[in-house]
Design a protein around this motif. Sequence first.
Motif, PDB file in Angstrom:
ATOM      1  N   PRO A 107       1.254  -1.094  -0.264  1.00 47.08           N
ATOM      2  CA  PRO A 107      -0.048   0.165   0.494  1.00 47.08           C
ATOM      3  C   PRO A 107       1.219   1.088   0.035  1.00 47.08           C
ATOM      4  O   PRO A 107       0.497   2.429  -0.832  1.00 47.08           O
ATOM      5  CB  PRO A 107      -0.839   0.082   1.450  1.00 47.08           C
ATOM      6  N   VAL A 299     -10.649  -1.567   0.389  1.00 40.94           N
ATOM      7  CA  VAL A 299      -9.909  -0.704   0.572  1.00 40.94           C
ATOM      8  C   VAL A 299     -10.675   0.123   2.107  1.00 40.94           C
ATOM      9  O   VAL A 299     -11.542   0.757   2.251  1.00 40.94           O
ATOM     10  CB  VAL A 299      -9.836   0.115  -0.339  1.00 40.94           C
ATOM     11  N   GLY A 300     -10.183   0.141   2.983  1.00 38.57           N
ATOM     12  CA  GLY A 300     -10.017   0.860   4.451  1.00 38.57           C
ATOM     13  C   GLY A 300      -8.594   1.924   4.726  1.00 38.57           C
ATOM     14  O   GLY A 300      -7.891   1.940   4.071  1.00 38.57           O
ATOM     15  N   TYR A 311      -4.729   4.747   2.826  1.00 42.05           N
ATOM     16  CA  TYR A 311      -5.175   3.678   2.434  1.00 42.05           C
ATOM     17  C   TYR A 311      -4.476   2.636   2.887  1.00 42.05           C
ATOM     18  O   TYR A 311      -2.940   2.144   1.833  1.00 42.05           O
ATOM     19  CB  TYR A 311      -5.873   4.161   1.470  1.00 42.05           C
ATOM     20  N   THR A 312      -5.671   1.333   2.438  1.00 40.21           N
ATOM     21  CA  THR A 312      -4.437  -0.445   2.401  1.00 40.21           C
ATOM     22  C   THR A 312      -6.084  -1.464   2.131  1.00 40.21           C
ATOM     23  O   THR A 312      -7.174  -1.017   2.580  1.00 40.21           O
ATOM     24  CB  THR A 312      -3.856  -0.647   3.899  1.00 40.21           C
TER      25      THR A 312
ATOM     26  N   LYS B 391       9.019  -3.851   2.887  1.00 34.73           N
ATOM     27  CA  LYS B 391       9.130  -2.365   2.636  1.00 34.73           C
ATOM     28  C   LYS B 391      10.484  -1.657   2.475  1.00 34.73           C
ATOM     29  O   LYS B 391      10.460  -0.791   1.807  1.00 34.73           O
ATOM     30  CB  LYS B 391       8.751  -2.603   3.935  1.00 34.73           C
ATOM     31  N   LEU B 394      11.259  -1.463  -1.239  1.00 34.56           N
ATOM     32  CA  LEU B 394       9.761   0.218  -1.588  1.00 34.56           C
ATOM     33  C   LEU B 394      11.100   1.365  -1.986  1.00 34.56           C
ATOM     34  O   LEU B 394      11.026   2.375  -2.501  1.00 34.56           O
ATOM     35  CB  LEU B 394       9.014   0.459  -0.919  1.00 34.56           C
ATOM     36  N   ILE B 456       2.076   1.458   7.147  1.00 28.03           N
ATOM     37  CA  ILE B 456       0.623   1.815   7.134  1.00 28.03           C
ATOM     38  C   ILE B 456       0.112   0.749   8.113  1.00 28.03           C
ATOM     39  O   ILE B 456       0.508  -0.469   8.173  1.00 28.03           O
ATOM     40  CB  ILE B 456       0.189   2.142   5.717  1.00 28.03           C
ATOM     41  N   GLN B 458      -1.723  -2.182   9.588  1.00 27.72           N
ATOM     42  CA  GLN B 458      -2.812  -3.039   9.049  1.00 27.72           C
ATOM     43  C   GLN B 458      -4.292  -3.544   9.892  1.00 27.72           C
ATOM     44  O   GLN B 458      -5.381  -3.801   9.281  1.00 27.72           O
ATOM     45  CB  GLN B 458      -2.732  -4.109   8.283  1.00 27.72           C
ATOM     46  N   ALA B 461      -6.350  -0.620  10.511  1.00 18.73           N
ATOM     47  CA  ALA B 461      -7.426  -0.832   9.197  1.00 18.73           C
ATOM     48  C   ALA B 461      -8.275  -1.453   9.333  1.00 18.73           C
ATOM     49  O   ALA B 461      -9.752  -1.583   8.952  1.00 18.73           O
ATOM     50  CB  ALA B 461      -6.418  -0.711   7.953  1.00 18.73           C
ATOM     51  N   LEU B 465     -12.857  -0.195  11.148  1.00 26.84           N
ATOM     52  CA  LEU B 465     -13.233  -0.334   9.852  1.00 26.84           C
ATOM     53  C   LEU B 465     -13.488   0.815   9.117  1.00 26.84           C
ATOM     54  O   LEU B 465     -14.365   1.893   9.569  1.00 26.84           O
ATOM     55  CB  LEU B 465     -13.692  -1.181   9.127  1.00 26.84           C
ATOM     56  N   ARG B 466     -12.684   1.841   8.519  1.00 30.29           N
ATOM     57  CA  ARG B 466     -13.325   2.882   7.350  1.00 30.29           C
ATOM     58  C   ARG B 466     -12.729   2.768   6.331  1.00 30.29           C
ATOM     59  O   ARG B 466     -12.627   2.401   5.675  1.00 30.29           O
ATOM     60  CB  ARG B 466     -11.910   4.142   8.170  1.00 30.29           C
ATOM     61  N   LEU B 467     -14.149   2.357   5.392  1.00 30.97           N
ATOM     62  CA  LEU B 467     -13.966   1.580   3.744  1.00 30.97           C
ATOM     63  C   LEU B 467     -14.783   2.828   3.146  1.00 30.97           C
ATOM     64  O   LEU B 467     -15.098   2.271   2.107  1.00 30.97           O
ATOM     65  CB  LEU B 467     -15.534   0.289   3.572  1.00 30.97           C
ATOM     66  N   SER B 468     -15.323   3.827   3.720  1.00 35.23           N
ATOM     67  CA  SER B 468     -15.613   5.319   3.086  1.00 35.23           C
ATOM     68  C   SER B 468     -15.874   5.975   3.390  1.00 35.23           C
ATOM     69  O   SER B 468     -14.845   6.776   4.724  1.00 35.23           O
ATOM     70  CB  SER B 468     -16.880   4.400   2.980  1.00 35.23           C
TER      71      SER B 468
END
Lengths: 445, 474
Positions: A107, A299-300, A311-312, B391, B394, B456, B458, B461, B465-468
Amino acid sequence: MTGHHTAAGSPFAPHTPEETEAMLSAVGADDEADLFDIPDSVRFDGEFGIEARSERAVRRELRETLGENDDLTEFLGRGHYDHYVPSIVDHLSLRSEFLTSYTQYQPEITQGFLQALFEYQSMLVELTGLEIANCSMYDAATALGEAATLADRVRATSGHRVLVPELLREERRDVLENYVAGTDLVVETVPEDDGNVDLDALADRVDAETVMVYAENPTVRGTIEERLAEIGDLADANDALFVLGTDLVALGLLQRPADVDADVVVGDASLGLPTSYGMGMGLFATREEYVRQVPGRLVGASDDEAGRRAYTLTLQTREQHIRRERATSNICTNQAWVALRTAIHVASLGPSGLVDLAETCVTEARDLAEAVDAIDGVRAPVHDRHHFREFVAHTDQPAPAVAADLEAEGYAVHAVDDHELQFCVTDANAGSTDELVAALTEVAR
Amino acid sequence: MRFDQARWSDDESEGYEPLLSEKDATEATVDDSPLPDDLTRDSVELPELSEPELARHYTRLSEMNYGVESGPYPLGSCTMKYNPKFTEDVAALPDAAVHPDRSEGTVQGSLELLHGLQDYLARIGGMDAVTLQPPAGAAGEFTGILLAQAYHEANGEGSRHEVIVPESAHGTNFASAALGGYDVVSLPGGDDGRVDLDALEAALSEDTAALMLTNPNTLGLFERDIEQIAEMVHDVGGLLYYDGANLNALLGRARPGDMGFDIMHYNVHKTFATPHGGGGPGAGPVGVVSDLEPFLPTPRVRETEDDTYELFEPDETVGKVHGYQGNWLVLVKAYAYIARLGDPGLRDASAKAVLNANYLGEQIDYEVPYGPYHHEFVASAGDQDAADVAKRMLDYGVHPPTTKWPEIVPEALMTEPTEIENRETLDQLAAAFDAVASEDDDALDAAPERTAARRIDQTSAARNLRLSWQSIEE
């Protein structure tokens, strides 16, 4: 010439002969063939018989081949719709960082695509009113199949019946049947009442053994379902999931799925791509309580080490690469790039543009139906309903012959049966309806 | 090689490039609609931006994304190779934009192209017949499962309820077999990383519907005993399925049909270089031997005696696996790619893919425990955590290998450079591997530092949950 070094090889492998020699020597091989650890008995030494062509030759060949397609003005719909795609969609989505990337397994280096997909999910959340949307299925038919397997998982103990409208596109029904082939689900139909679901018949058929009730708005005949909330209530009263099939443009105007208590929304995006011989993108949205049962990718938002929002992909423990045979779905490669295109298309329309486009789909269909109805030998619309984009017309003459005659005049329409034709009108072909009516007037009498 | 990814940040405290909804969102009311109020929604709230603002937003997002044209992308098993530009142009030809309900006589060009691609793929795979309908590799696997089921049922052997899958196989194999209702029998690998014939013997029975095999397998190893494996599977009445994910290694060198496979899928987005589009679309055509041809999905395309093309329904078709004809635009690109390369290009592609993998595998400091490998190898990060290695890579401007899989190699780094890299790039890649190999845990833990976002979280996440964007506003 764009041959680079390898006239007799792949034009996209950059090795010079000297480089190849040096690399072979570095790995201790005399020849490329020595690198292949394949028993002689299964080695292939033949030719495929596929001639290599220059870029120019391939382009000419395909222009000629595809040029064999007749140049028709299409008034076809039934689940695959032509809406004008603004140029900005092509230009931005074709940026190679988007187009040539893959699933966002790392991500930190793929924030751009992740954010675009997050924004796409959010648009679907706004349009459906449901809390969760994934970031694409293959098409409407496969999304419907995935909805049924979701219903099977969340209602596994209660039954095995899936109810779908009698007027369901045959191909969708076919794909659904295959998706449930590995379960004990049985697909049954609910009769129609003048183009819509027959509510009395549905009330008779839905029972405690029913795990899913599927309805579409608009329907395959272009009618608008007037009693969605009652369909939802019947499903709910029997503890079945209410799955609603629709599309993004329709969502811009018609009743919000959340307001009629839909549990799952599926359908085809119908924005972002031109008609592509059926290639599109499947929608999938549902309630938060089923989030761990959702197929496909999510995607969250999270935070990075610098404390900023990033985001990931999330809840990957549902997916095939982690849970294997216990995954919610086998989906891996999906339609992410189409979702990107769809998001750009929706964003370029904006809220009023989307509502306007949807209203155009109602008014154009209404106007065309009126004009067609005025033709001798034709009656439209057959169904006494409100319509979205498309409607069915009755012809005194055999419909297949009328459709064939229209085709000869340069118009593609769908023959529903012996005396019924279907016409679909959107912003893309609305400018040609007068010519269609004139041609129909000639051939329908 | 020095690398710094673009990082767009309007608000230092919040995040990077703002969401569309944070830039400008407007509510459009639906009050003057041509429909009765009770059939419509009340309003729609969406971003409302000018075209220049949108162009800038998506350009910034693209700059925070890494693709094959950004740099090396040796993501094992995904075959991330260069996607020629001209294939985009031919897919965008106006004549390619047709509706799927057009009558056959009016889409002769599309049908001819599909017919031509079916033929090309059949020749490349050594198969008798091909369907282009499955829209992805996993959809192809599922189609293969349906075909196997239909075949056994037609032979009165519908009671076969097991599909055997090697432990090292792609996760999709297991999921596709399960979607078809089969019990999945996991096959442990042998000491050499290949199929253990004794274990296979023990797994096979009259319950076996199929064995799903990747060859070369996910370690890049060719299953040398393939003929014996095929014989063993066929002896108990099972079918042999070829997972085409690694077909790029074999183009023009060996064909699944010649090895005894009965069913196979092709990942045209891998082998035939159609763009992966951030996770799709792909296409997963399926080839079969003649015994299975009657079961293929409907419709199929055939040539008639008067040189036209028509659709037809196979006698015992399994039905459909896509609403229409599959991912048509992807199929157009695949046809163009195959036509451009032809016999010599296809053969050279696999030669250079295998050469590149061998060269790179030879250069790096990490140990590669199994061989000889073909187009990809699986190195072990040893004492380092493979995810951390990724990582850190990258920061060197390299998309890292696939990590921690297959599990047979501890801290796996599954690396597939493909044929498109030259020696100089491979040397840079090797230098990146070696630099990371020599670094300590602190350096790895701190990575990445030069990408758009830092490491990030994980866990958060998934827990919160924040999906929008709606869930962020709340």
